[in-house]
Design a protein around this motif. Structure first.
Motif, PDB file in Angstrom:
ATOM      1  N   SER A   9       0.856  -1.197  -0.017  1.00 50.43           N
ATOM      2  CA  SER A   9       0.102  -0.060  -0.081  1.00 50.43           C
ATOM      3  C   SER A   9       0.919   1.316   0.084  1.00 50.43           C
ATOM      4  CB  SER A   9      -0.782  -0.020   1.353  1.00 50.43           C
ATOM      5  OG  SER A   9      -1.697   1.194   1.363  1.00 50.43           O
ATOM      6  N   PHE A  10       1.911   1.289   0.827  1.00 54.11           N
ATOM      7  CA  PHE A  10       2.767   2.457   0.989  1.00 54.11           C
ATOM      8  C   PHE A  10       3.478   2.587  -0.539  1.00 54.11           C
ATOM      9  CE2 PHE A  10       7.271   3.676   1.253  1.00 54.11           C
ATOM     10  CZ  PHE A  10       7.242   4.812   2.286  1.00 54.11           C
ATOM     11  N   ILE A  11       3.856   1.730  -1.314  1.00 56.06           N
ATOM     12  CA  ILE A  11       4.178   1.746  -2.593  1.00 56.06           C
ATOM     13  C   ILE A  11       3.264   2.279  -3.709  1.00 56.06           C
ATOM     14  CG2 ILE A  11       5.401   0.693  -4.633  1.00 56.06           C
ATOM     15  CD1 ILE A  11       6.614  -1.118  -2.265  1.00 56.06           C
ATOM     16  N   GLU A  12       2.077   1.618  -3.634  1.00 58.45           N
ATOM     17  CA  GLU A  12       1.039   1.771  -4.486  1.00 58.45           C
ATOM     18  C   GLU A  12       0.402   3.149  -4.460  1.00 58.45           C
ATOM     19  OE1 GLU A  12      -1.790  -1.644  -4.643  1.00 58.45           O
ATOM     20  OE2 GLU A  12      -3.268  -0.163  -5.866  1.00 58.45           O
ATOM     21  N   ASN A  13       0.384   3.687  -2.977  1.00 59.09           N
ATOM     22  CA  ASN A  13      -0.112   4.872  -2.913  1.00 59.09           C
ATOM     23  C   ASN A  13       0.749   6.143  -2.764  1.00 59.09           C
ATOM     24  OD1 ASN A  13      -3.163   4.130  -2.733  1.00 59.09           O
ATOM     25  ND2 ASN A  13      -2.331   3.001  -1.063  1.00 59.09           N
ATOM     26  N   ASP A  63      14.325  -2.978   6.723  1.00 56.22           N
ATOM     27  CA  ASP A  63      15.050  -1.882   5.779  1.00 56.22           C
ATOM     28  C   ASP A  63      14.759  -2.004   4.393  1.00 56.22           C
ATOM     29  OD1 ASP A  63      15.387  -0.425   7.937  1.00 56.22           O
ATOM     30  OD2 ASP A  63      17.435  -0.754   8.189  1.00 56.22           O
ATOM     31  N   ASN A  64      14.816  -3.449   3.860  1.00 56.08           N
ATOM     32  CA  ASN A  64      14.987  -3.841   2.579  1.00 56.08           C
ATOM     33  C   ASN A  64      13.908  -4.136   1.921  1.00 56.08           C
ATOM     34  OD1 ASN A  64      18.046  -3.449   2.518  1.00 56.08           O
ATOM     35  ND2 ASN A  64      17.893  -5.238   3.779  1.00 56.08           N
ATOM     36  N   LEU A  65      12.756  -4.206   2.503  1.00 53.61           N
ATOM     37  CA  LEU A  65      11.612  -4.786   1.900  1.00 53.61           C
ATOM     38  C   LEU A  65      11.087  -3.529   0.792  1.00 53.61           C
ATOM     39  CD1 LEU A  65       9.507  -6.896   1.703  1.00 53.61           C
ATOM     40  CD2 LEU A  65       8.386  -6.103   3.674  1.00 53.61           C
ATOM     41  N   VAL A  66      10.901  -2.363   1.112  1.00 54.01           N
ATOM     42  CA  VAL A  66      10.500  -1.488   0.324  1.00 54.01           C
ATOM     43  C   VAL A  66      11.379  -1.358  -1.163  1.00 54.01           C
ATOM     44  CG1 VAL A  66       9.803   0.995  -0.474  1.00 54.01           C
ATOM     45  CG2 VAL A  66       9.416   0.041   1.822  1.00 54.01           C
ATOM     46  N   SER A  67      12.710  -1.498  -1.271  1.00 58.56           N
ATOM     47  CA  SER A  67      13.510  -1.543  -2.117  1.00 58.56           C
ATOM     48  C   SER A  67      13.606  -2.819  -2.806  1.00 58.56           C
ATOM     49  CB  SER A  67      14.766  -1.054  -1.810  1.00 58.56           C
ATOM     50  OG  SER A  67      15.420  -1.862  -0.627  1.00 58.56           O
ATOM     51  N   ASP A  68      13.049  -3.860  -2.127  1.00 63.15           N
ATOM     52  CA  ASP A  68      13.077  -5.257  -2.731  1.00 63.15           C
ATOM     53  C   ASP A  68      11.919  -5.350  -3.897  1.00 63.15           C
ATOM     54  OD1 ASP A  68      15.399  -5.954  -1.720  1.00 63.15           O
ATOM     55  OD2 ASP A  68      14.514  -7.573   0.089  1.00 63.15           O
ATOM     56  N   MET A  69      10.748  -4.670  -3.183  1.00 62.07           N
ATOM     57  CA  MET A  69       9.583  -4.694  -4.099  1.00 62.07           C
ATOM     58  C   MET A  69       9.321  -3.479  -5.001  1.00 62.07           C
ATOM     59  SD  MET A  69       7.727  -7.073  -2.089  1.00 62.07           S
ATOM     60  CE  MET A  69       6.166  -6.791  -2.404  1.00 62.07           C
ATOM     61  N   SER A  70      10.103  -2.535  -4.993  1.00 57.91           N
ATOM     62  CA  SER A  70       9.962  -1.390  -5.789  1.00 57.91           C
ATOM     63  C   SER A  70      11.365  -0.775  -6.367  1.00 57.91           C
ATOM     64  CB  SER A  70       8.979  -0.381  -5.362  1.00 57.91           C
ATOM     65  OG  SER A  70       9.581   0.044  -4.160  1.00 57.91           O
ATOM     66  N   ASN A  71      11.337   0.388  -7.001  1.00 57.97           N
ATOM     67  CA  ASN A  71      12.461   1.017  -7.222  1.00 57.97           C
ATOM     68  C   ASN A  71      12.631   2.147  -6.281  1.00 57.97           C
ATOM     69  OD1 ASN A  71      10.656   2.721  -8.163  1.00 57.97           O
ATOM     70  ND2 ASN A  71      11.578   2.773 -10.327  1.00 57.97           N
ATOM     71  N   LYS A  72      11.959   2.150  -5.320  1.00 57.29           N
ATOM     72  CA  LYS A  72      11.909   3.277  -4.162  1.00 57.29           C
ATOM     73  C   LYS A  72      12.672   2.429  -2.805  1.00 57.29           C
ATOM     74  CE  LYS A  72       9.670   5.769  -6.876  1.00 57.29           C
ATOM     75  NZ  LYS A  72      10.433   6.840  -7.666  1.00 57.29           N
ATOM     76  N   SER A  73      12.944   3.257  -2.004  1.00 63.20           N
ATOM     77  CA  SER A  73      13.361   2.956  -0.518  1.00 63.20           C
ATOM     78  C   SER A  73      12.945   3.604   0.374  1.00 63.20           C
ATOM     79  CB  SER A  73      14.975   3.034  -0.531  1.00 63.20           C
ATOM     80  OG  SER A  73      15.199   4.133  -0.593  1.00 63.20           O
ATOM     81  N   ALA A  86       6.581   9.376  -1.349  1.00 64.53           N
ATOM     82  CA  ALA A  86       6.898  10.786  -1.783  1.00 64.53           C
ATOM     83  C   ALA A  86       7.207  11.572  -0.627  1.00 64.53           C
ATOM     84  CB  ALA A  86       5.596  11.246  -2.734  1.00 64.53           C
ATOM     85  N   SER A  87       6.455  11.495   0.473  1.00 65.26           N
ATOM     86  CA  SER A  87       6.944  12.305   1.624  1.00 65.26           C
ATOM     87  C   SER A  87       8.289  11.525   2.409  1.00 65.26           C
ATOM     88  CB  SER A  87       5.804  12.273   2.511  1.00 65.26           C
ATOM     89  OG  SER A  87       6.007  12.616   3.777  1.00 65.26           O
ATOM     90  N   THR A  88       9.042  12.376   2.973  1.00 64.42           N
ATOM     91  CA  THR A  88      10.062  11.693   3.806  1.00 64.42           C
ATOM     92  C   THR A  88       9.722  11.826   5.096  1.00 64.42           C
ATOM     93  OG1 THR A  88      11.114  13.894   3.809  1.00 64.42           O
ATOM     94  CG2 THR A  88      12.044  12.409   2.025  1.00 64.42           C
TER      95      THR A  88
END
Ligand code: AMP
Length: 427
Positions: free
Chosen positions: A89-93, A288-298, A97-99
């Motif tokens: 959801s974090f990636i999809e939505n 720490d690596n889940l978002v970057s493993d699932m997308s090109n974001k971190s 974009a906010s830090t």
């Protein structure tokens, strides 16, 4: 009818569900004190999400998922855990974009095809939090502190032990896994059959084997802290130092690895002190690596989840009912006792207005003998009873009985409304 609820599931209703609802509401309030706000995601997701996020070698993914093939032949699963959906959801939505810190709390069912036993269900409920954009170790400390506050609020923190460990970063974890593999290969003959397989697929999983951990050779296994980076070690020391500072007791358990693949650095678990097989109440850690493993974001993240059923098995229900002030809400303010159908029809209008105004009102399903109605009013703890019969309809009055003082008076319904607005119904 011989149809039963599926094995490993259960129905919940009446006072038990009422208690659970209030409990969850209170836990949400505690998480809000820490700045975590609710999130809900679907109960089913694509299978790929968990294969990629949780890891295909884990028991949860390889053995325990409920799979659904939908009408368009897509592979879906009932969610076995809720962290991966929140990351999705974090990636999809585009929350990345906010830090700023993104802090979520959730509650809902999760599904695992496990062998049911006490404290282990196929549909169970998790309450958890996820802290995304959790760039600093202070976030690990904050969520352990939150978990502690929840347990403390319900007076069960003393019944549990907090185990903590570090898994190190990717490199540290790899170095440790290699060391473990070498060590266990040297003791290959002593391993149970499951561990012989685990050694091939996921050597870290050997550390929580209930069979092998009791054997002599287990005492000499390498300690992870000797393999992690300087940074991971410093971070872990900071976590420990702050827990000391907060007065939160813990045990460093170098064998704590947790069952899901995505963790790094801090991992922790609150376990019951009571000897029982399903003793893990609440578990979490950094990923720490889940978002970057699932997308090109971190995004660095940390979270925890606890099993609501296991949590409930620890609490003293009567004591928690007091903490939640449950009895206060169950009190009936006014019981209406209609003596005939005409009176009952009048009562339905009166009662609607009062209920809409926030009072707890009750009436019988059909007119009954007054004695029975008063008995019922007494059983449900009514403060006031309003009796309306033929006489009252004729005179446009009501009989008002105070169940505490036992006083009775005759007045018009309008007079009653006026007095209740002035004095409330507990006078
Ligand atoms: P996990 O996602 O495996 O870390 O689980 C988090 C928490 O969920 C555990 O600490 C348990 O309290 C609870 N839990 C996990 N599996 C089950 C199950 N099959 N039945 C009941 N509770 C469970």
């Amino acid at each position: 009818m011989n149809i039963k609820a599926p094995r490993g599931t259960y129905d919940i209703y009446g006072p038990e569900l009422r208690l659970r609802n209030k409990l969850i509401q209170r836990i949400y309030e505690i998480t809000e004190n820490y700045g975590f706000y609710p999130i809900q995601t679907p109960m089913f997701e694509s299978q790929e999400l968990f294969v990629r996020a949780v890891g295909s070698d884990t028991d949860v993914v390889s053995k325990e998922m409920y799979e659904i093939i939908d009408k368009k032949d897509r592979k879906m699963v009932l969610r076995p855990e809720i962290t991966a959906p929140i990351v999705r959801s974090f990636i999809e939505n585009k929350m990345y974009a906010s830090t700023e810190a993104q802090k979520f709390a959730y509650f809902g069912p999760a599904f695992r095809y496990e062998r049911p036993q006490a404290g282990r269900f196929r549909q169970f409920h998790q309450f958890g939090v996820e802290y995304l954009n959790a760039d600093d170790v202070s976030c690990d400390i904050e969520i352990i502190s939150l978990a502690h506050s929840i347990l403390k609020h319900f007076d069960i923190v003393e019944d549990t032990t907090l185990n903590i460990n570090t898994l190190g970063d990717k490199e540290g974890r790899k170095a440790y896994t290699d060391a473990l593999t070498t060590y266990f290969n040297n003791h290959h003959d002593e391993l149970c059959d499951d561990c012989k397989t685990r050694l091939e697929t996921n050597p870290l999983r050997l550390l929580d084997c209930k069979v092998c951990s009791k054997k002599e050779f287990f005492n000499g296994i390498p300690n992870i802290i000797d393999y992690v980076s300087e940074q991971s070690r410093a971070d872990f020391e900071r976590v420990c130092r702050n827990l000391d500072n907060l007065g939160i007791n813990y045990v460093v358990n170098p064998n704590l690895v947790r069952g899901l693949d995505y963790y790094n650095d801090t991992v922790f678990e609150f376990v019951t002190n009571e000897a029982r097989s399903q003793n893990a109440i609440l578990g979490g850690g950094r990923y720490d690596n889940l978002v970057s493993d699932m997308s090109n974001k971190s995004s660095k993240c940390v979270g925890f989840a606890f099993g609501v059923e296991r949590f409930e098995s620890l609490i003293d229900k009567a004591h928690v009912a007091q903490i939640l002030e449950l009895d206060k809400h169950i009190q009936t303010d006014i019981y209406f006792a209609p003596m005939n159908v005409e009176a009952q029809d009048m009562v339905m209008k009166m009662i609607k207005e009062l209920r809409d105004g926030g009072l707890v009102c009750e009436m019988p399903r059909a007119p009954r003998a007054l004695k029975k109605q008063l008995q019922h009013a007494n059983n449900i703890g009514a403060v006031l009873v309003i009796i309306i019969g033929e006489e009252e309809i004729k005179n446009n009055t009501i009989v008002l009985k105070n169940m505490i003082s036992k006083e009775e008076s005759i007045l018009t319904y309008e007079e009653f409304l006026e007095s209740i607005m002035e004095e409330g119904c507990h006078e």
